[in-house]
Design an enzyme around this catalytic site. Structure first.
Site, PDB file in Angstrom:
ATOM      1  N   ARG A 106       0.843  -1.194   0.000  1.00 16.18           N
ATOM      2  CA  ARG A 106       0.000   0.000   0.000  1.00 16.18           C
ATOM      3  C   ARG A 106       0.883   1.251   0.000  1.00 16.18           C
ATOM      4  O   ARG A 106       2.096   1.180   0.214  1.00 16.18           O
ATOM      5  CB  ARG A 106      -0.930   0.012   1.204  1.00 16.18           C
ATOM      6  CG  ARG A 106      -0.196  -0.175   2.520  1.00 16.18           C
ATOM      7  CD  ARG A 106      -0.878   0.467   3.659  1.00 16.18           C
ATOM      8  NE  ARG A 106      -0.792   1.910   3.574  1.00 16.18           N
ATOM      9  CZ  ARG A 106       0.335   2.625   3.819  1.00 16.18           C
ATOM     10  NH1 ARG A 106       1.471   2.038   4.139  1.00 16.18           N
ATOM     11  NH2 ARG A 106       0.322   3.942   3.711  1.00 16.18           N
ATOM     12  N   GLY A 107       0.225   2.419  -0.194  1.00 17.16           N
ATOM     13  CA  GLY A 107       0.940   3.686  -0.307  1.00 17.16           C
ATOM     14  C   GLY A 107       1.045   4.010  -1.795  1.00 17.16           C
ATOM     15  O   GLY A 107       1.520   3.196  -2.582  1.00 17.16           O
ATOM     16  N   ALA A 108       0.604   5.201  -2.163  1.00 20.53           N
ATOM     17  CA  ALA A 108       0.482   5.532  -3.586  1.00 20.53           C
ATOM     18  C   ALA A 108       1.774   5.283  -4.372  1.00 20.53           C
ATOM     19  O   ALA A 108       1.746   4.593  -5.407  1.00 20.53           O
ATOM     20  CB  ALA A 108      -0.005   6.969  -3.743  1.00 20.53           C
ATOM     21  N   ASP A 144      -2.833  10.481  -2.434  1.00 23.88           N
ATOM     22  CA  ASP A 144      -3.058   9.410  -3.407  1.00 23.88           C
ATOM     23  C   ASP A 144      -3.301   9.979  -4.795  1.00 23.88           C
ATOM     24  O   ASP A 144      -3.092   9.287  -5.797  1.00 23.88           O
ATOM     25  CB  ASP A 144      -4.225   8.540  -2.960  1.00 23.88           C
ATOM     26  CG  ASP A 144      -3.846   7.813  -1.679  1.00 23.88           C
ATOM     27  OD1 ASP A 144      -3.923   8.431  -0.598  1.00 23.88           O
ATOM     28  OD2 ASP A 144      -3.419   6.651  -1.767  1.00 23.88           O
ATOM     29  N   ARG A 151      -7.020  -0.990  -7.173  1.00 20.93           N
ATOM     30  CA  ARG A 151      -7.339   0.159  -6.311  1.00 20.93           C
ATOM     31  C   ARG A 151      -7.718   1.320  -7.227  1.00 20.93           C
ATOM     32  O   ARG A 151      -6.986   1.617  -8.171  1.00 20.93           O
ATOM     33  CB  ARG A 151      -6.138   0.599  -5.448  1.00 20.93           C
ATOM     34  CG  ARG A 151      -5.536  -0.409  -4.488  1.00 20.93           C
ATOM     35  CD  ARG A 151      -6.338  -0.670  -3.221  1.00 20.93           C
ATOM     36  NE  ARG A 151      -6.744   0.454  -2.409  1.00 20.93           N
ATOM     37  CZ  ARG A 151      -6.004   1.026  -1.438  1.00 20.93           C
ATOM     38  NH1 ARG A 151      -4.789   0.589  -1.189  1.00 20.93           N
ATOM     39  NH2 ARG A 151      -6.487   2.020  -0.726  1.00 20.93           N
ATOM     40  N   ASN A 185      -6.469  12.284  -0.253  1.00 23.26           N
ATOM     41  CA  ASN A 185      -5.614  11.489   0.637  1.00 23.26           C
ATOM     42  C   ASN A 185      -6.524  10.699   1.572  1.00 23.26           C
ATOM     43  O   ASN A 185      -7.754  10.810   1.517  1.00 23.26           O
ATOM     44  CB  ASN A 185      -4.658  12.418   1.404  1.00 23.26           C
ATOM     45  CG  ASN A 185      -3.590  11.656   2.177  1.00 23.26           C
ATOM     46  OD1 ASN A 185      -3.013  10.693   1.663  1.00 23.26           O
ATOM     47  ND2 ASN A 185      -3.337  12.050   3.413  1.00 23.26           N
ATOM     48  N   LYS A 186      -5.915   9.923   2.420  1.00 25.65           N
ATOM     49  CA  LYS A 186      -6.641   9.053   3.363  1.00 25.65           C
ATOM     50  C   LYS A 186      -7.790   9.789   4.038  1.00 25.65           C
ATOM     51  O   LYS A 186      -7.661  10.946   4.434  1.00 25.65           O
ATOM     52  CB  LYS A 186      -5.633   8.563   4.408  1.00 25.65           C
ATOM     53  CG  LYS A 186      -6.175   7.618   5.446  1.00 25.65           C
ATOM     54  CD  LYS A 186      -6.808   6.379   4.842  1.00 25.65           C
ATOM     55  CE  LYS A 186      -5.888   5.674   3.871  1.00 25.65           C
ATOM     56  NZ  LYS A 186      -6.601   4.754   2.962  1.00 25.65           N
ATOM     57  N   GLN A 192      -3.258   2.825   9.853  1.00 23.88           N
ATOM     58  CA  GLN A 192      -1.912   2.896   9.284  1.00 23.88           C
ATOM     59  C   GLN A 192      -0.989   3.789  10.108  1.00 23.88           C
ATOM     60  O   GLN A 192       0.218   3.598  10.098  1.00 23.88           O
ATOM     61  CB  GLN A 192      -1.964   3.426   7.834  1.00 23.88           C
ATOM     62  CG  GLN A 192      -2.615   2.484   6.842  1.00 23.88           C
ATOM     63  CD  GLN A 192      -4.083   2.812   6.644  1.00 23.88           C
ATOM     64  OE1 GLN A 192      -4.744   3.353   7.535  1.00 23.88           O
ATOM     65  NE2 GLN A 192      -4.621   2.480   5.493  1.00 23.88           N
TER      66      GLN A 192
END
Lengths: 351, 351
Positions: B43-45, B232, B80, B242-243, B191
């Site tokens: 995970r993580g852009a 993201d 995703r 973003n998140k 996270q």
């Protein structure tokens, strides 16, 4: 003399077990009541006011002398620092008990605690009716259900009955309105995911649990018609101290032009102070409320898990302050007013 | 011919096990890589961009024909929806692979995936240095430690190395600055509490985990000097996806005049779109991420608990959009610019 006819204990719902375990606990000393408030078996600003009053009644069973009553009040007052209802109830009890002969104090204490509890029910019912008018106004012309977002739990569990923030929701649902509640989880203690969800489920009201992070996004996309929260203390200028994270929802509501209402009985208003951020003491709770979490395991037991790497530091402020400028209206038993007009209620109450 | 010299698999750190379990997983097919991205083992852009590139390399081992590569790209892209790095990396891989003879594609694929990964390290190092300048500026004249708040995880776990939002923090710490990080827990997948806390602990950087609800309160009391988050997807107008929950922190930072920075490599910028709220698809994930939680039990096992009453509905939008007006600066490998000036970077990159 009449002492033998008086109750010897108070029963509470242990809110730390919900929604997984429904337990009723018998409280039979002032010390035990203070502990139940401190560990949040009893919680919610109006309820801890009533619980403190009953704590004083239990104290009066132990001894009717002034010193014991004063010490008991100090003990109860120290159990939680933020909700002003605690102070309000204790001051009211002492004002009622200290002037009378010691042998009458016990009977007076139970009667006064009963009055506080009964008044809370009446007040919250009135808040529900005031809020119902607002919700009817918001629903006018809408062809779909009304979506209300709430944070933490300000339902009947948090009060003697009805609740504050949820009182208008119950009133609207019972009046046949099509309502749906976005329930903020409310970390760290998850009063939303556990208590508000449980209350609404019991009543059959449609709801959806969301993480505390989600409300702003829902507001940006037109999925929230209004926010209603309770409060632990409101200043006379209308600053609102409520469960940590309330301020963030108020900012998002303001940014999206969504009405943000605070439902409070007048005993939650602290007429002595002006600036919420400056003057309201914010309780700092155990960091383990952040680093661990409790829930129901597959085997039906309630367990606690660790969420962070071993040795992690955590901070746990339990409340924040929403400045009055972000508050659309404060719903009290006397009606809904803007923060600016709150002081008028004080004047009317004194008249 | 050179195929026999090429890697046959890719190793990833399974991020779903952290901080309690450190597991390395071998990925040996494009299908498995798509699944690892979907279930957030990777995970993580920036990292899912690199992972998708390696997914294409694995696909090219399976078959070098165009149809298989196109289908593999579609499979990876669907894993995703929100982070644009995935699309960026897949388009770059196809542009590189399709024009060349099929028998060369496999070698080219591994080489290009390696370039993407190497570039990510260089980019993030540059972001760290750019951010370090900003943090030095903020620290000037302060006699106490600098407090940085971050949301989610945009550290080295989320990238090939260094991270985006945390790159300036690592750079500052390594340069001897006195920094401390407020780590938002970041429900529902935590996270922050699990990955960011773990990363910072590994590096010895002081940090404190807080609930997502707490940041506004800390800002009101002068305990946050700046916010740095990753993203993201950023629109060319500077809207930041973003998140979930990032928007709430941006509102609070704005309300308290605290700088709000977004650290992104340019592949995270989607130059094709203007309005973040309107145009960025927001992934809706499994509601069980909200109604349950995983953590470490006393017996050392990782367990999952239920948090809500049985049968509760939950909604789980994974991202939100912070409007450009709330963003102080966007830190890219080319420097820190205001959202308005972002388009200039695009023009410079084309020149």
């Amino acid at each position: 003399a009449s002492g033998s006819m008086l109750p010897q204990q108070v029963c509470i719902i242990d809110q730390t077990g919900l929604p997984h375990q429904f337990r009723v606990v018998e409280i039979d000393s002032v010390r035990q009541m203070a502990e139940a408030i401190r560990n949040m078996q009893v919680r919610g600003a109006p309820l801890i006011g009533a619980a403190a009053a009953y704590g004083m009644a239990l104290a009066s069973l132990e001894s009717d002398d002034e010193k014991h009553l004063q010490e008991s009040a100090r003990l109860l007052l120290a159990s939680r620092p933020t909700a002003v209802n605690l102070r309000w109830a204790l001051e009211r009890m002492l004002e009622r008990l200290l002037p009378v002969s010691p042998h009458l104090r016990c009977e007076y204490a139970w009667r006064e605690a009963g009055c506080i509890a009964d008044e809370d029910v009446v007040i919250n019912h009135a808040i529900g009716q005031q809020g119902l008018n607002l919700l009817r106004e918001l629903a006018r012309g809408k062809s779909r259900r009304l979506n209300i977002l709430t944070h933490c739990n300000a339902g009947w569990l948090a009060t003697v009955d009805w609740g504050t923030a949820l009182a208008p929701v119950y009133a609207a649902f019972d009046a046949g309105m099509d309502v749906h509640v976005w329930v903020d989880e409310t970390r760290p203690r998850n009063q939303g995911a556990s208590l508000t969800a449980w209350e609404l489920a019991q009543h059959g009201i449609p709801f959806t649990v969301i993480c505390d992070n989600a409300g702003g996004h829902l507001m940006q996309h037109g999925q929230v018609d209004c926010v209603i929260v309770g409060a632990d203390r409101v200043t006379r200028t209308g600053d609102v101290c409520n469960k940590i994270g309330t301020y963030l929802k108020a900012l998002a509501a303001f940014d999206n032009q969504i009405p943000f209402y605070v439902a409070v009985p007048t005993p939650t208003i602290d007429w002595r102070i002006e600036s919420g951020v400056r003057d309201i003491p914010i309780e700092e709770r155990d960091p383990r409320e952040v680093t661990t979490i409790s829930g129901l395991a597959d085997d039906g037991t309630v367990r606690t898990l660790s969420l962070t790497p071993a040795g992690s530091m955590a901070a746990n402020p339990a409340f924040d302050v929403t400045p009055a400028r972000l508050v659309t209206g404060i719903i009290t038993e006397h009606g809904c007013v803007t923060p600016n007009d709150l002081i008028r209620i004080h004047q009317e109450m004194k008249e």
